[in-house]
Design a protein around this motif. Structure first.
Motif, PDB file in Angstrom:
ATOM      1  N   GLU A   1       0.402  -0.718   0.107  1.00 31.44           N
ATOM      2  CA  GLU A   1       0.003  -0.227   0.037  1.00 31.44           C
ATOM      3  C   GLU A   1       0.694   1.330   0.160  1.00 31.44           C
ATOM      4  O   GLU A   1       0.702   1.952  -0.838  1.00 31.44           O
ATOM      5  N   ALA A   2       2.178   0.817   0.453  1.00 27.48           N
ATOM      6  CA  ALA A   2       2.955   2.284   0.881  1.00 27.48           C
ATOM      7  C   ALA A   2       3.487   2.824  -0.421  1.00 27.48           C
ATOM      8  O   ALA A   2       3.952   3.643  -0.667  1.00 27.48           O
ATOM      9  N   ARG A   3       3.768   1.348  -1.185  1.00 26.05           N
ATOM     10  CA  ARG A   3       4.798   2.120  -2.356  1.00 26.05           C
ATOM     11  C   ARG A   3       3.584   2.178  -3.051  1.00 26.05           C
ATOM     12  O   ARG A   3       4.140   2.906  -4.428  1.00 26.05           O
ATOM     13  N   ALA A   4       2.274   1.399  -3.290  1.00 24.31           N
ATOM     14  CA  ALA A   4       1.853   2.544  -4.644  1.00 24.31           C
ATOM     15  C   ALA A   4       1.135   3.658  -4.309  1.00 24.31           C
ATOM     16  O   ALA A   4       1.414   4.610  -5.337  1.00 24.31           O
ATOM     17  N   THR A   5       0.859   3.793  -3.234  1.00 24.61           N
ATOM     18  CA  THR A   5       0.888   5.544  -2.698  1.00 24.61           C
ATOM     19  C   THR A   5       1.349   6.329  -3.315  1.00 24.61           C
ATOM     20  O   THR A   5       1.773   7.731  -3.412  1.00 24.61           O
ATOM     21  N   ILE A   6       3.135   5.903  -2.881  1.00 27.81           N
ATOM     22  CA  ILE A   6       3.870   6.993  -2.704  1.00 27.81           C
ATOM     23  C   ILE A   6       4.513   7.124  -4.157  1.00 27.81           C
ATOM     24  O   ILE A   6       4.484   7.796  -4.973  1.00 27.81           O
ATOM     25  N   GLN A   7       4.555   5.402  -5.151  1.00 29.65           N
ATOM     26  CA  GLN A   7       4.177   5.485  -6.783  1.00 29.65           C
ATOM     27  C   GLN A   7       4.057   6.551  -7.239  1.00 29.65           C
ATOM     28  O   GLN A   7       4.069   7.104  -8.252  1.00 29.65           O
ATOM     29  N   LYS A   8       2.169   6.609  -6.581  1.00 28.16           N
ATOM     30  CA  LYS A   8       1.267   7.807  -7.313  1.00 28.16           C
ATOM     31  C   LYS A   8       1.620   9.150  -7.192  1.00 28.16           C
ATOM     32  O   LYS A   8       1.398   9.652  -8.746  1.00 28.16           O
ATOM     33  N   LEU A   9       2.554   9.370  -5.759  1.00 33.56           N
ATOM     34  CA  LEU A   9       1.957  10.863  -5.714  1.00 33.56           C
ATOM     35  C   LEU A   9       3.686  11.381  -6.401  1.00 33.56           C
ATOM     36  O   LEU A   9       3.455  12.439  -6.729  1.00 33.56           O
ATOM     37  N   LEU A  10       5.038  10.730  -6.556  1.00 28.77           N
ATOM     38  CA  LEU A  10       5.489  11.260  -7.203  1.00 28.77           C
ATOM     39  C   LEU A  10       5.158  10.825  -8.827  1.00 28.77           C
ATOM     40  O   LEU A  10       6.489  10.706  -9.842  1.00 28.77           O
ATOM     41  N   SER A  11       4.649  10.093  -9.167  1.00 25.09           N
ATOM     42  CA  SER A  11       4.362  10.277 -10.736  1.00 25.09           C
ATOM     43  C   SER A  11       4.324  11.359 -11.398  1.00 25.09           C
ATOM     44  O   SER A  11       3.378  12.547 -10.790  1.00 25.09           O
ATOM     45  N   ALA A  12       3.980  11.884 -12.846  1.00 25.75           N
ATOM     46  CA  ALA A  12       4.466  12.405 -13.434  1.00 25.75           C
ATOM     47  C   ALA A  12       2.911  13.397 -14.045  1.00 25.75           C
ATOM     48  O   ALA A  12       2.672  14.588 -13.620  1.00 25.75           O
ATOM     49  N   ASP A  13       2.194  12.368 -14.229  1.00 23.51           N
ATOM     50  CA  ASP A  13       0.484  13.026 -14.311  1.00 23.51           C
ATOM     51  C   ASP A  13      -0.249  12.746 -13.277  1.00 23.51           C
ATOM     52  O   ASP A  13      -2.203  13.091 -12.991  1.00 23.51           O
ATOM     53  N   GLU A  14       0.228  12.858 -11.955  1.00 21.19           N
ATOM     54  CA  GLU A  14      -0.985  12.525 -10.848  1.00 21.19           C
ATOM     55  C   GLU A  14      -0.022  14.648  -9.848  1.00 21.19           C
ATOM     56  O   GLU A  14       0.585  14.409  -9.322  1.00 21.19           O
ATOM     57  N   PRO A  15      -1.644  15.050  -9.497  1.00 19.11           N
ATOM     58  CA  PRO A  15      -1.065  16.654  -9.287  1.00 19.11           C
ATOM     59  C   PRO A  15      -1.598  16.398  -7.888  1.00 19.11           C
ATOM     60  O   PRO A  15      -0.055  18.213  -7.617  1.00 19.11           O
ATOM     61  N   SER A  16      -1.735  16.001  -7.376  1.00 21.95           N
ATOM     62  CA  SER A  16      -1.512  16.179  -5.567  1.00 21.95           C
ATOM     63  C   SER A  16      -0.446  16.282  -5.299  1.00 21.95           C
ATOM     64  O   SER A  16      -0.787  17.486  -4.122  1.00 21.95           O
ATOM     65  N   LEU A  17       0.797  16.369  -4.877  1.00 24.77           N
ATOM     66  CA  LEU A  17       1.969  16.784  -5.096  1.00 24.77           C
ATOM     67  C   LEU A  17       2.458  17.769  -5.737  1.00 24.77           C
ATOM     68  O   LEU A  17       2.820  19.018  -5.449  1.00 24.77           O
ATOM     69  N   ARG A  18       2.701  16.548  -7.064  1.00 26.23           N
ATOM     70  CA  ARG A  18       3.390  17.918  -8.406  1.00 26.23           C
ATOM     71  C   ARG A  18       2.921  19.639  -8.141  1.00 26.23           C
ATOM     72  O   ARG A  18       3.689  20.226  -8.539  1.00 26.23           O
ATOM     73  N   ASP A  19       1.516  19.866  -7.599  1.00 23.64           N
ATOM     74  CA  ASP A  19       1.081  21.238  -8.177  1.00 23.64           C
ATOM     75  C   ASP A  19       0.822  21.557  -6.858  1.00 23.64           C
ATOM     76  O   ASP A  19       0.295  22.677  -6.231  1.00 23.64           O
ATOM     77  N   ASN A  20       1.263  21.463  -5.660  1.00 22.42           N
ATOM     78  CA  ASN A  20       0.927  21.690  -4.563  1.00 22.42           C
ATOM     79  C   ASN A  20       3.181  22.552  -3.909  1.00 22.42           C
ATOM     80  O   ASN A  20       3.670  21.275  -3.195  1.00 22.42           O
ATOM     81  N   LEU A  21       3.177  23.998  -3.953  1.00 25.91           N
ATOM     82  CA  LEU A  21       4.437  24.151  -4.152  1.00 25.91           C
ATOM     83  C   LEU A  21       5.225  23.505  -2.809  1.00 25.91           C
ATOM     84  O   LEU A  21       6.505  23.105  -2.089  1.00 25.91           O
TER      85      LEU A  21
END
Ligand SMILES: O=C(O)/C=C/C(=O)CC(=O)CC(=O)O
Ligand SMILES: [Ca+2]
Ligand SMILES: [Mg+2]
Length: 411
Positions: free
Chosen positions: A93-113
């Motif tokens: 679960e941790a690995r899937a969540t982290i891989q999603k958060l860090l992926s190029a097309d996922e905005p939740s972390l990418r766009d939260n400066l």
């Protein structure tokens, strides 16, 4: 094509989005040299390219929203032990969540400066610490080539591999208190050395300081005293692997180890790499993970590659080692460290320690023009390793340590 992160990851990085190794770190202050370290709380993180993602920040921001991690405090800890105890479904679960958060097309972390700034730290700005509290450390003896060479050197040509070796993975209990993180300096140990010829044993700084190229499994959930772990369940008790250097003083070891096994010849320091690479990340490379060892001799700028080995040279697997460890009801605990044993291959350039490479000091090792047998004060041993094959690498980073002179009488 490999997975794509919004964090820049160079093609030869050890830490692409497919890896996501876990470690424990603390930030350095701006300015950054050792004197200006502020003692910040250690916390768990994962490596991505040249950055560390602070899992305590991600957890506090509520981004671990799966059933196992939603309410857990496991990333607000100074070690990974609690997370490791929770087992494979939580790790996945941790690995899937982290891989999603860090992926190029996922905005939740990418766009939260502001969250990005808080949670993604350049690796150069953090200090890596031991990732787990290690209650116990065991070291196996599982490369047939290493076993045979040690037998020939220490015991002679009659039966260099003893009869028990093919029936069970032989091991000794190591010393957990002296396991240190990569970069920690190692003081040359003093002790009683094996008598030479008819002279008595000598006492003093070891004359035969060696490294051992190893990997080690980090135990996840343990077992109860009196209950064993079946070989078919052993995989789920292993979180991942690190690089390990089992520093060894060959003259002390050769004299003291009969009949109870290694003691002071090995308990003065054991170095591990900081990032635990999970079995999930390693799965696609079930074969052929190549490894290298370099030595940077005292006074030289450049390190020389002195050996390259491969995990496939192990005769006993890590799951067989773990199952065997518990077969008598011995309890393992989360964070325990199980060294594979020295990983020597069949060729001269794949031997895993100087004892074998120099044949107990008989042959010299040539390093950028200078030559030596065992390790000298000021030498730095740098072990690195990675899995290669597809369009990305799964790397282990480095496991390094520099040799300091022995303490003298009045220190
Ligand atoms: O064969 C011997 O007497 C000694 C062997 C070792 O020192 C190796 C050891 O620590 C186990 C290993 O790394 O394979
Ligand atoms: Ca060893
Ligand atoms: Mg050791």
């Amino acid at each position: 094509m490999g997975l794509k992160s919004f964090v820049d990851v160079s093609a030869d990085s050890h830490f692409p989005l497919e890896n996501i190794p876990f470690g424990v770190f603390r930030p350095k202050t701006a300015g950054g040299d050792d004197h200006s370290l502020v003692v910040e709380t250690p916390r768990p993180g994962v490596a991505i390219g040249d950055f560390v993602l602070d899992l305590s920040v991600i957890s506090s921001a509520g981004l671990f929203d799966g059933p196992f991690l939603k309410k857990s405090q496991c990333f607000n800890q100074p070690s990974l032990n609690l997370f490791l105890e929770m087992g494979r479904p939580t790790w996945k679960e941790a690995r899937a969540t982290i891989q999603k958060l860090l992926s190029a097309d996922e905005p939740s972390l990418r766009d939260n400066l502001s969250l990005r700034k808080k949670s993604l730290l350049p690796m150069n700005d953090v200090e890596m610490l031991l990732p787990v509290v290690i209650g116990d450390y065991t070291d196996f003896f599982c490369s047939m080539y290493h076993t045979k060479n040690c037998g020939l050197i220490f015991r002679g040509p009659e039966d260099p591999i003893l009869p028990n070796w093919f029936h069970l993975p032989v091991a000794y209990h190591g010393r957990a208190s002296s396991v240190v993180i990569s970069g920690t300096k190692i003081t040359r140990p003093r002790g009683q050395g094996h008598p030479i010829g008819s002279s008595p044993p000598y006492f003093g700084p070891t004359k035969k300081l060696d490294f051992e190229l190893e990997m080690a499994a980090i135990v996840g959930p343990g077992n109860k005293l009196g209950k064993n772990i079946d070989i078919n369940e052993a995989y789920d008790h292993i979180f991942g692997l690190v690089l390990l250097n089992d520093w060894s003083a060959r003259d002390i070891q050769a004299w003291e180890y009969v009949p109870l096994g290694p003691f002071l010849g090995k308990s003065f320091g054991t170095t591990i790499s900081p990032w635990i690479v999970t079995l999930e990340a390693l799965e696609p490379f079930a074969c052929d993970p190549p490894k290298q060892v370099r030595i940077k001799p005292a006074g030289q700028e450049q390190a020389s590659v002195i050996t390259k080995s491969n995990f496939k040279h192990l005769y006993w697997t890590i799951t067989q080692q773990l199952a065997h460890h518990t077969i008598n009801g011995c309890n393992l605990r989360s964070g325990d460290l199980l060294g594979t044993g020295t990983i020597s291959g069949p060729e001269q350039d794949s031997l895993g320690c100087l004892l074998e490479i120099t044949w107990n000091g008989k042959n010299k090792l040539s390093l950028n023009g200078s030559s030596q047998t065992f390790l000298e004060d000021g030498d730095e041993v740098i072990i690195t390793g990675c899995c290669e094959g597809g369009d990305y690498k799964i790397g282990f980073g480095t496991c390094a340590g520099k040799v300091l002179p022995a303490i003298t009488e009045n220190q």
